[in-house]
Design a protein around this motif. Sequence first.
Motif, PDB file in Angstrom:
ATOM      1  N   GLU A 183      11.525  -4.963   1.482  1.00 51.64           N
ATOM      2  CA  GLU A 183      10.091  -4.843   1.686  1.00 51.64           C
ATOM      3  C   GLU A 183       9.790  -3.802   2.736  1.00 51.64           C
ATOM      4  OE1 GLU A 183       8.097  -6.190  -0.384  1.00 51.64           O
ATOM      5  OE2 GLU A 183       9.756  -7.240  -1.300  1.00 51.64           O
TER       6      GLU A 183
ATOM      7  N   ASN B 106       2.492  -9.982 -13.085  1.00 58.62           N
ATOM      8  CA  ASN B 106       3.453  -8.904 -13.327  1.00 58.62           C
ATOM      9  C   ASN B 106       2.805  -7.614 -13.799  1.00 58.62           C
ATOM     10  OD1 ASN B 106       5.769 -10.240 -12.558  1.00 58.62           O
ATOM     11  ND2 ASN B 106       6.214 -11.007 -14.593  1.00 58.62           N
TER      12      ASN B 106
ATOM     13  N   PHE C 260       1.213  -4.704 -11.044  1.00 53.30           N
ATOM     14  CA  PHE C 260       1.971  -3.608 -10.448  1.00 53.30           C
ATOM     15  C   PHE C 260       2.894  -2.915 -11.454  1.00 53.30           C
ATOM     16  CE2 PHE C 260       3.769  -7.734  -9.288  1.00 53.30           C
ATOM     17  CZ  PHE C 260       5.053  -7.659  -9.816  1.00 53.30           C
TER      18      PHE C 260
ATOM     19  N   VAL D 186       0.749 -10.002  -3.754  1.00 55.69           N
ATOM     20  CA  VAL D 186       1.721  -9.011  -4.195  1.00 55.69           C
ATOM     21  C   VAL D 186       2.351  -8.353  -2.970  1.00 55.69           C
ATOM     22  CG1 VAL D 186       2.147  -6.941  -5.548  1.00 55.69           C
ATOM     23  CG2 VAL D 186       0.414  -8.588  -6.304  1.00 55.69           C
TER      24      VAL D 186
ATOM     25  N   SER E  61       6.502  -3.130  -1.735  1.00 56.66           N
ATOM     26  CA  SER E  61       7.905  -2.725  -1.780  1.00 56.66           C
ATOM     27  C   SER E  61       8.002  -1.297  -2.276  1.00 56.66           C
ATOM     28  CB  SER E  61       8.725  -3.655  -2.682  1.00 56.66           C
ATOM     29  OG  SER E  61       8.461  -3.402  -4.042  1.00 56.66           O
TER      30      SER E  61
ATOM     31  N   ASP F 145      10.056  -0.151  -4.425  1.00 58.17           N
ATOM     32  CA  ASP F 145      10.239  -0.144  -5.867  1.00 58.17           C
ATOM     33  C   ASP F 145       8.891  -0.214  -6.578  1.00 58.17           C
ATOM     34  OD1 ASP F 145      12.016  -0.252  -8.213  1.00 58.17           O
ATOM     35  OD2 ASP F 145      11.207  -2.258  -8.466  1.00 58.17           O
ATOM     36  N   ARG F 146       8.021  -1.076  -6.112  1.00 56.10           N
ATOM     37  CA  ARG F 146       6.699  -1.201  -6.725  1.00 56.10           C
ATOM     38  C   ARG F 146       5.832   0.027  -6.466  1.00 56.10           C
ATOM     39  NH1 ARG F 146       5.741  -7.624  -5.149  1.00 56.10           N
ATOM     40  NH2 ARG F 146       7.117  -8.442  -6.790  1.00 56.10           N
ATOM     41  N   ARG F 147       6.042   0.683  -5.349  1.00 54.16           N
ATOM     42  CA  ARG F 147       5.286   1.906  -5.036  1.00 54.16           C
ATOM     43  C   ARG F 147       5.520   3.014  -6.069  1.00 54.16           C
ATOM     44  NH1 ARG F 147       3.120   1.828   0.168  1.00 54.16           N
ATOM     45  NH2 ARG F 147       4.352   0.749   1.749  1.00 54.16           N
TER      46      ARG F 147
ATOM     47  N   GLY G  71       9.452 -12.300 -11.130  1.00 51.89           N
ATOM     48  CA  GLY G  71       8.848 -11.078 -10.621  1.00 51.89           C
ATOM     49  C   GLY G  71       8.368 -11.115  -9.197  1.00 51.89           C
TER      50      GLY G  71
ATOM     51  N   THR H 146       8.842 -11.795  -4.866  1.00 51.87           N
ATOM     52  CA  THR H 146       9.824 -11.643  -3.800  1.00 51.87           C
ATOM     53  C   THR H 146      10.432 -12.991  -3.424  1.00 51.87           C
ATOM     54  OG1 THR H 146       8.000 -11.677  -2.236  1.00 51.87           O
ATOM     55  CG2 THR H 146       8.884  -9.520  -2.835  1.00 51.87           C
TER      56      THR H 146
ATOM     57  N   VAL I  12      -3.273  -3.990  -4.427  1.00 48.20           N
ATOM     58  CA  VAL I  12      -2.657  -3.085  -5.391  1.00 48.20           C
ATOM     59  C   VAL I  12      -3.725  -2.171  -5.974  1.00 48.20           C
ATOM     60  CG1 VAL I  12      -1.349  -2.924  -7.546  1.00 48.20           C
ATOM     61  CG2 VAL I  12      -0.948  -4.838  -5.982  1.00 48.20           C
TER      62      VAL I  12
ATOM     63  N   LYS J 187      -1.773   4.006  -9.313  1.00 47.34           N
ATOM     64  CA  LYS J 187      -0.983   5.059  -8.697  1.00 47.34           C
ATOM     65  C   LYS J 187      -1.830   6.325  -8.519  1.00 47.34           C
ATOM     66  CE  LYS J 187       2.940   6.715  -7.169  1.00 47.34           C
ATOM     67  NZ  LYS J 187       3.560   6.170  -5.934  1.00 47.34           N
TER      68      LYS J 187
END
Length: 286
Positions: free
Chosen positions: A24, A104, A107, A121, A124, A126-128, A171, A173, A245, A248
């Motif tokens: 994280e 899920n 993100f 949410v 992280s 990875d999610r970014r 999904g 953390t 969230v 992008k």
Amino acid sequence: MRTRAVVVGVAVLAAVGLGACAPEDNSSSGSSTPSGADACAKDKLAVKTAGTLTVGTDKPAYEPWFSNNDPSNGKGYESAVTYALAKKLGFEQANVKWLTVQFNTAFAPGTKAFDLDVNQVSISEDRRKAVDFSSGYYDVRQTVITTAGSKIANAKSVADLVDAKLGAQVGTTSYTALRDQVKPKQTPAVFDTNDLAVQALKNKQIDGIVVDLPTAFYMTGAQLDNGKIVGQLPSTGTTEQFGFVLEKGSKLTGCVSQAVDALKSDGTLANLQKQYLTESGAPELS
């Protein structure tokens, strides 16, 4: 949950910060701070629908994050924070529109129907890769719960959990912490929702569930007749934070982060945590 010491509304300990499983990150999304005095004025915001802030969250919407499964009532920590954020951005409560968005998919890569999503949410890296995040609005620890008399009811350490059958929502953390920190010998059970995990615990299909701390209080206080918090998992050296969230590359990200930071600075987040969340009664696991 409102009928016992862990109810929504009990004061949170001073240790509760603003923003808490690995891997994280506690920074914001990386979008630059808006420039110009009116850069975040309501009429300058690139919202999906003019004059409306469209907010996504999952259904059911759990306490203590929301109240009575109704995100629009302004009650519960995330609902209250969302409306406080909206006000900072110039939107009245009547101009906030809620959408149902599965956890899920919030993100996942792709265009979003919402301006922002709020649903516990965790931020992280990875999610970014797929979405933007605002600054964190809540720090959280992962926690193990069970029922009285279970094989892990008296566990004092993570090592005491390795032989147990544990589960978590897919999904999340919480699942990451279960897999990477607890490292149970039995394959973790994965559930589409926390409600299904609770039912499995009631049916003795699993010995315990890993969830974030406020949700642990709700589950043990409201959903389980004999629920018990086993303890908080040890800190991993990073701080897990919940963030809003956004799509992008959203032009809103900087302004939303600026508003979250303002809510942190003026004490709003701390006051809402005192109103809706609690940290008492959850021992640390060694």
